[in-house]
Design a protein around this motif. Structure first.
Motif, PDB file in Angstrom:
ATOM      1  N   TYR A   2     -22.661  53.071  35.897  1.00 60.30           N
ATOM      2  CA  TYR A   2     -23.373  53.890  34.907  1.00 60.30           C
ATOM      3  C   TYR A   2     -24.750  53.287  34.610  1.00 60.30           C
ATOM      4  N   LEU A   3     -24.798  51.960  34.396  1.00 59.07           N
ATOM      5  CA  LEU A   3     -26.067  51.303  34.107  1.00 59.07           C
ATOM      6  C   LEU A   3     -27.026  51.378  35.288  1.00 59.07           C
ATOM      7  N   ILE A   4     -26.523  51.161  36.509  1.00 58.65           N
ATOM      8  CA  ILE A   4     -27.373  51.235  37.698  1.00 58.65           C
ATOM      9  C   ILE A   4     -27.955  52.645  37.844  1.00 58.65           C
ATOM     10  N   THR A   5     -27.116  53.637  37.634  1.00 58.92           N
ATOM     11  CA  THR A   5     -27.575  55.024  37.730  1.00 58.92           C
ATOM     12  C   THR A   5     -28.635  55.320  36.671  1.00 58.92           C
ATOM     13  N   TYR A   6     -28.422  54.795  35.470  1.00 63.65           N
ATOM     14  CA  TYR A   6     -29.395  54.995  34.387  1.00 63.65           C
ATOM     15  C   TYR A   6     -30.735  54.330  34.706  1.00 63.65           C
ATOM     16  N   LEU A   7     -30.686  53.108  35.209  1.00 64.24           N
ATOM     17  CA  LEU A   7     -31.911  52.353  35.440  1.00 64.24           C
ATOM     18  C   LEU A   7     -32.718  52.862  36.630  1.00 64.24           C
ATOM     19  N   PHE A   8     -32.035  53.213  37.718  1.00 64.08           N
ATOM     20  CA  PHE A   8     -32.753  53.431  38.975  1.00 64.08           C
ATOM     21  C   PHE A   8     -32.676  54.857  39.521  1.00 64.08           C
TER      22      PHE A   8
END
Length: 525
Positions: free
Chosen positions: A477-483
């Motif tokens: 979820y965080l990776i998708t949000y950031l990049f």
């Protein structure tokens, strides 16, 4: 090359102070003791903050007290009492002799005969977690002193003692004083005195000009509020700044009202002898304090205490205040200033003669451990951490070498660390902080109080997707949000798992280490 995207978190003001209006703790047998000074510190190094009370004021000779926190529960009777009885004012707590255990320093306002007689300051040594009942240190000069504080004035990594002197009721004016720490022992005669003689009631330390050393602020009845500017360990004998006109003040505290990184000065005025008795803040404009207040409360009275703390968990510092024969009142920070009327008022049932307000997480239910790598400035040894008040400082590392107790000191209340070995490359501090501090209040009238903090953040740090528990789905979820432009964590603070303000690749790595490499637990930002 790793793409690093830093998202700054702006938390909206909650508008709610999360302190209970009735105390969850109060001590027994307080009548006739006139509790005055209050400090929190871990006396026996068990991870829980203990309560120190200095007693007597100008009303009675009394013994000083210490209440040992037993795994989150304070006793109602003192664990320790000093052997001597004094008219004691406020107190300070810190490790003077480099053994890791904090000593208790107490200002004695009057001598045994009362107002006509000066006294000395008492220092009680901490012997491996146990305070010795007899004072181990006293100054040689006779003074009237209602307040003192500890800080690294000469930038050598240990705590010096700064003392407010004088007795304004009877025009006993004296020079202000510093007793320097010499290899773990306080001098018995002052190494610095102000040029002028005043009736000062309180002293507070803060680096208001951001040059890496602690400056001195004093206030008193019918005196100018004064600031003495520290020049790399050297203190001029005359103030660098004074307020417009005399004030009738008895308490002050440094804190950043507008979030610009410069310390502003909060003052409690008391109209017993004159003035308007309002709470005031003098704003710092890039190192220059305004001479007239930037903010003041809408009403006045017998102001007696000011203390900064973020009590609604929105990233700015609210101002807790007290008066004599009144309730505790908290003015909420709206981002750049404070409300002029209090946003929170304690129950009138517990109206008291308030002397000091300090914050600590008594039961550790909001405490987390944080590691802060500090961007050093050449020649500078004093740095403020990103959070305050601190719960503990666990270690300080300079250029890869962990320092011993004789090489650094700190303030839990003000959140600074000072090192005697100036960093050349980097400095790392491992410390503890709580997002839900409880409020301790010393009460001259009957008993002292602790008002519990019942705040619930409403999220689990690291649970970025808000589903069930922290797991690999949160990493994705965080990776998708950031990049990839994915949805932000709900709430956004849940994604700041390392507690360093902002969400970036470091939070992803932190979460992976927690899940698969036994790394540290995600913390509340």
């Amino acid at each position: 090359m790793v793409l690093l995207l830093l998202i700054t978190i702006f938390a909206s003001a909650s508008g709610q102070i999360n302190i209970e209006t009735t105390p969850g703790w109060q001590n027994d047998g307080g009548v006739g003791l006139y509790h005055t000074g209050l400090q929190w510190h871990d006396a026996n190094m068990d991870g829980y903050l203990d309560l120190f009370l200095s007693n007597g004021n100008d009303m009675a000779i009394a013994r000083n007290h210490y209440y040992r926190n037993d795994s989150g529960v304070l006793p109602t009777s003192p664990t320790w009492r000093s052997s001597n009885y004094e008219y004691s004012g406020h107190c300070a707590v810190g490790d003077i002799n480099y053994d890791g255990y904090p000593e208790l320093i107490v200002s004695n306002y009057l001598g045994p005969s009362g107002f006509s007689e000066p006294n000395t300051i008492d220092g009680y040594i901490n012997s491996i977690g146990n305070l010795v009942q007899n004072p181990y240190w006293e100054n040689e000069d006779s003074i009237w002193s209602f307040s003192c504080t500890l800080g690294d004035i000469d930038n050598d990594g240990d705590l010096d003692l700064v003392v407010a002197c004088g007795e304004p009721y009877n025009d006993e004016f004296q020079q202000q004083r510093i007793y320097f720490n010499d290899n773990g022992t306080l001098e018995t005669t002052p190494g610095w005195k102000s040029a002028g003689k005043y009736g000062m009631i309180d002293v507070a330390l803060g680096d208001y000009d951001n040059d890496g050393d602690l400056d001195l602020a004093f206030c008193g009845d019918d005196e100018y509020v004064q600031v003495y500017r520290n020049n790399n360990g050297s203190i001029p004998v005359s103030p660098a700044w004074i307020s417009d006109g005399h004030t009738y003040s008895n308490t002050l505290a440094w804190g950043d009202i507008d979030g610009d990184g410069w310390l502003d000065l909060a003052v409690a005025d008391n109209d017993q002898l004159g003035g308007d008795g309002k709470f005031k803040v003098y704003r710092n404009n890039s190192g220059t304090l305004g001479k007239s207040p930037y903010w003041e409360s809408s009403i006045g009275g017998y102001g007696s205490s000011v203390s900064w703390c973020d009590l609604d968990y929105d990233g700015d510092y609210d101002l807790a205040t007290g008066r004599w024969w009144s309730e505790v009142m908290i003015y909420e920070n709206t981002g750049t200033t404070l409300t002029t009327t209090p946003s929170w008022v304690s129950s009138s049932t517990y109206s008291s003669v308030i002397e000091e307000i300090q914050f600590a997480d008594v039961d550790r239910d909001g405490v987390g451990q944080y590691t802060e790598k500090i961007d050093i400035e050449p020649g500078r040894g004093l740095y403020y951490l990103k959070r305050l008040p601190l719960h503990a400082v666990n270690s300080v590392t300079v250029d890869g070498v962990e320092l011993d107790y004789d090489e650094y000191c700190y303030s839990l209340v003000d959140g600074w660390v000072s090192v005697g070995i100036t960093p050349t490359s980097y400095m790392t501090v491992v410390y503890e902080w709580s997002y839900k501090p409880d409020m301790g209040v010393s009460n001259w009238d009957v008993s002292s109080f602790v008002f519990n903090n019942n705040f619930d953040p409403g999220f689990i740090p690291g649970n970025a997707d808000g589903i069930d528990e922290v797991d690999i789905e949160d990493v994705v979820y965080l990776i998708t949000y950031l990049f990839q432009g994915g949805p932000e964590p709900q709430p956004i603070r849940s994604g700041d798992v390392d507690g360093v303000k902002g969400i970036d690749i470091d939070d992803v790595v932190y979460l992976i280490m927690y899940l698969y490499q036994s790394g540290p637990t995600p913390t509340y930002p």
